[in-house]
Structures are given as structure tokens and as C-alpha cells.
Enzyme design. Structure first.
Site, PDB file in Angstrom:
ATOM      1  CD  GLU A 113      -3.132   6.182 -35.766  1.00  0.00           C
ATOM      2  OE1 GLU A 113      -2.519   5.567 -36.659  1.00  0.00           O
ATOM      3  OE2 GLU A 113      -4.272   6.667 -35.939  1.00  0.00           O
ATOM      4  CD  GLU A 122     -27.117  24.493 -23.680  1.00  0.00           C
ATOM      5  OE1 GLU A 122     -26.539  24.564 -22.587  1.00  0.00           O
ATOM      6  OE2 GLU A 122     -26.518  24.585 -24.784  1.00  0.00           O
TER       7      GLU A 122
END
Length: 375
Positions: free
Chosen positions: A298, A58
Site C-alpha cells: 500500500e 484431504e
């Protein structure tokens, strides 16, 4: 735009904010994007949270806008309402003079309630829930970490059509083509850390880097109960991220010294009560306490299977090649506990399916059994 409904305009501008959010690397903070627009729905400025400690989305968008008074702010996550490394974004939004604020996700952090109420009390019109599913997905890793202290666990694998990750001898190079392998490296770039078991280190000697894409190498994490990782392993010698090895109390003092001298960061964690390896919850807790928010796994079949068995996997990124090994002794995607009914299978919910050359990429959150079915 002319003739555009408010709902359509909000969706269009929130989609731009989502795109902006993906540009940053703000971990352990969430990915957030913001768009400033005028009363015709024309974009005045976009912003995103680039790094922890830097301006929030913002504030970044406000700084880039020539003016904000009377305009609309679309932001993917409810503005923060507390003092952290930066000041409350609610104060910046109110001071900017916006007429209207549109929010995607409500902040899941338990210590920051009331931002929307504060904006409304200051006279701003606030709408929330626009593209909520997409905005929630942006912060899924942050939301889990803030609620549990554990990383968001993503299982990544390349498999054949018959679900094999490697031959019975451990050969896996290469199952998929270059496009799929490149996307796998993008997944590494998105993660704080990538984890494998020591079996993968011994079989493949992976670097676990992002050499196929422009990005940042993640931390390298190895599960290695007795410290069998060779000091010459690429996870230790390759340039890029650090290597952390999670081990048990039985690891010898000599192996600890050798691997520490080779550059490893050693973290001792409790072992399972049944002696079947490291306690995975404690492993994840140790990583989460060190700001590992998104963890790409992995590992081999045992690591994947154990994470699924214990309900610790949150998402799957599976790359499927049009190959069939046809060998019952080849290594599967996950070697977990027995399943007697198909209803016990894990499911990728609301999957995204894409083609990468000859390969198929299936991506989405994981749900246990029938929880993932819509019927």
C-alpha cells in the site's frame, strides 16, 4: 446429479472445493480445499487446510465423511507425497479407499513429484486439470514463494478517474467509499504482511489493520532507509500485528535503539548500488525467508513505481472512484521510469471488475507490456 455429465459434475464439485479452500489461513502452506462425493455426485463432506501444521484438506474431508470407500475425492491441489509437519496425503487417500480422485492444480513444489503416479499405481482413477486456472490462482502466492523464495507482491491502491492517489499536499482521505475501504481490509486479512514506505507513514500515519472486517491483522512492514519512522507512529503503537522496519546500514545507532525500544523489529538490508534507496529484491528476499508469502503493498507512487520497474509486482487490486482531481501535481498511482510507448505499460490480465457502491474494483495478475495482451 441426474442427467449431469461427468465434466459438469467435476466442475461443480471442484468449485465447491475452491470455496472451501478460501476458508483457511494456512500460510506458508497453500490454500487447499477438498470434497468427498458419492457416485451420484452428492456431497458427503468438505474439508480445507486451516493452518500450517493442521490436517491437510484431504485428511480433513476424510475425517468429516461418514464413509469414503468407493467414493470420489475432488481436491484443488495434487495431494502431498512427502513427510512434512504431517504425513503424505497420498497415503491417507489410498487408505480411505477412494475409487477416483480429481485434481485441480499440480503441486509446484519441486521436492514432491509423483503423487498422481502413486495414486494411479494403487489402482485409483485420477483426473487432473479441472478448473485449473481457478485452482492455480488459489496457490499463485505459494507457487511463486516456493520457486523463488520471494513473496507474491500485490499492489493495492485507491485512485481517482485520472489515476491520482492523493492531492499534491498528500491528502487522500477518502478517495473511495466505505464498501471499497472494507474490501481493502479484507485484502489485508488475506495477506501475511502489508508494506508501505516511510513517506506514507509520515503523511498518513496508517494503522494497517483490519478494523473494518473480522480477521487477523497482518505484519506491518515499513521501508525506511534511515529510520525516520516516529516512535509514536500507529504502525508501532496500534494493537495487532508486529511492525518490521527494513533499513539501510546508514541508519544511526540512536534511531535503531529508539525504534527497537518502541517495539519495532529492525531488519538491515543492502542498499541499491546507485544509492537510490533499499535494494527491493533483497527486501523481498528477507521477507520471504521469514515466511511472508503474500505481501500487500500500500505504498506511495515511488514504492509502486520501483516495484513495477524491477518486475517485482505480481498482482493489482485497484479501487477507482468516480472523481477527477484534474491536477497535474497530484500524486499518481506509480512514479517509475519513463515509458515512451504504450506497449511498455503494465497490464492487469484477465481482470475481474466489480462495482462497490459508486466505486469500481479492478483485480487481476500483472504482466509487462504486450505480454498481457491477448492480440
Amino acid at each position: 446429479m441426474e442427467g449431469e455429465s461427468e465434466a459438469a459434475r467435476d466442475a461443480r464439485l471442484m468449485a465447491l472445493a475452491i470455496d472451501a479452500a478460501r476458508r483457511g489461513r494456512p500460510s506458508p502452506n497453500p490454500h487447499v480445499g477438498a470434497v468427498v462425493s458419492d457416485d451420484q455426485g452428492r456431497v458427503v463432506a468438505t474439508g480445507h487446510h486451516e493452518r500450517a501444521g493442521m490436517a491437510h484438506a484431504e485428511v480433513d474431508a476424510i475425517a468429516r465423511a461418514e464413509r469414503t470407500d468407493g467414493m470420489t475425492l475432488h481436491v484443488t491441489l495434487e495431494p502431498c507425497n512427502h513427510h512434512g509437519r504431517t504425513g503424505p496425503c497420498t497415503e491417507a487417500v489410498i487408505a480411505a479407499g477412494f475409487r477416483r480422485v480429481v485434481v485441480g492444480s499440480v503441486d509446484p513444489a519441486p521436492h514432491v513429484p509423483g503423487a498422481i503416479d502413486r495414486l494411479r499405481a494403487a489402482g485409483l482413477e485420477v483426473k487432473h486439470g479441472v478448473l485449473k486456472r481457478e485452482c492455480d490462482e488459489l496457490i499463485a502466492d505459494f507457487a511463486k514463494h516456493i520457486a523463488t523464495g520471494l513473496p507474491y507482491v500485490v499492489l493495492k491502491a485507491a485512485v481517482t478517474l485520472d489515476g491520482r492517489m492523493a492531492t499534491r499536499t498528500g491528502d487522500s482521505q477518502w478517495i473511495t467509499g466505505v464498501l471499497a475501504r472494507t474490501e481493502a481490509h479484507r485484502q489485508r486479512d488475506r495477506a501475511d504482511a502489508v508494506l508501505v514506505g516511510v513517506g506514507t507513514v509520515l503523511a498518513d500515519d496508517p494503522r494497517l489493520d483490519v478494523r473494518h472486517v473480522a480477521g487477523v491483522d497482518p505484519l506491518r512492514i515499513v521501508l525506511d532507509r534511515t529510520l525516520r519512522t516516529p516512535e509514536s507512529a500507529k504502525v508501532l503503537t496500534a494493537e495487532g500485528g508486529e511492525c518490521w522496519i527494513l533499513h539501510g546500514s546508514a541508519a544511526s545507532a540512536d534511531r535503531r535503539r529508539i525504534l527497537a525500544d518502541a517495539g519495532a523489529v529492525l531488519l538491515e538490508v543492502p542498499e541499491r548500488a546507485d544509492g537510490a534507496g533499499l535494494d527491493l529484491v533483497d527486501c523481498l528476499r528477507a521477507l520471504g525467508a521469514r515466511d511472508v508469502v503474500r505481501l500487500l503493498v500500500e505504498g506511495g507512487p515511488r514504492v509502486h513505481g520501483a516495484l513495477l520497474d524491477e518486475g517485482l509486482a505480481d498482482r493489482a487490486e485497484i479501487f477507482v472512484a468516480p472523481r477527477i482531481l484534474g491536477d497535474a501535481g497530484a500524486m499518481g498511482l506509480a512514479d517509475g521510469g519513463p515509458r515512451e510507448r504504450m506497449a511498455e505499460a503494465w497490464q492487469v490480465t484477465d481482470p475481474t471488475v466489480r462495482r462497490l457502491g459508486d466505486d469500481i474494483w479492478i483485480s487481476g495478475p500483472l504482466a509487462r507490456g504486450d505480454e498481457g495482451k491477448g492480440n
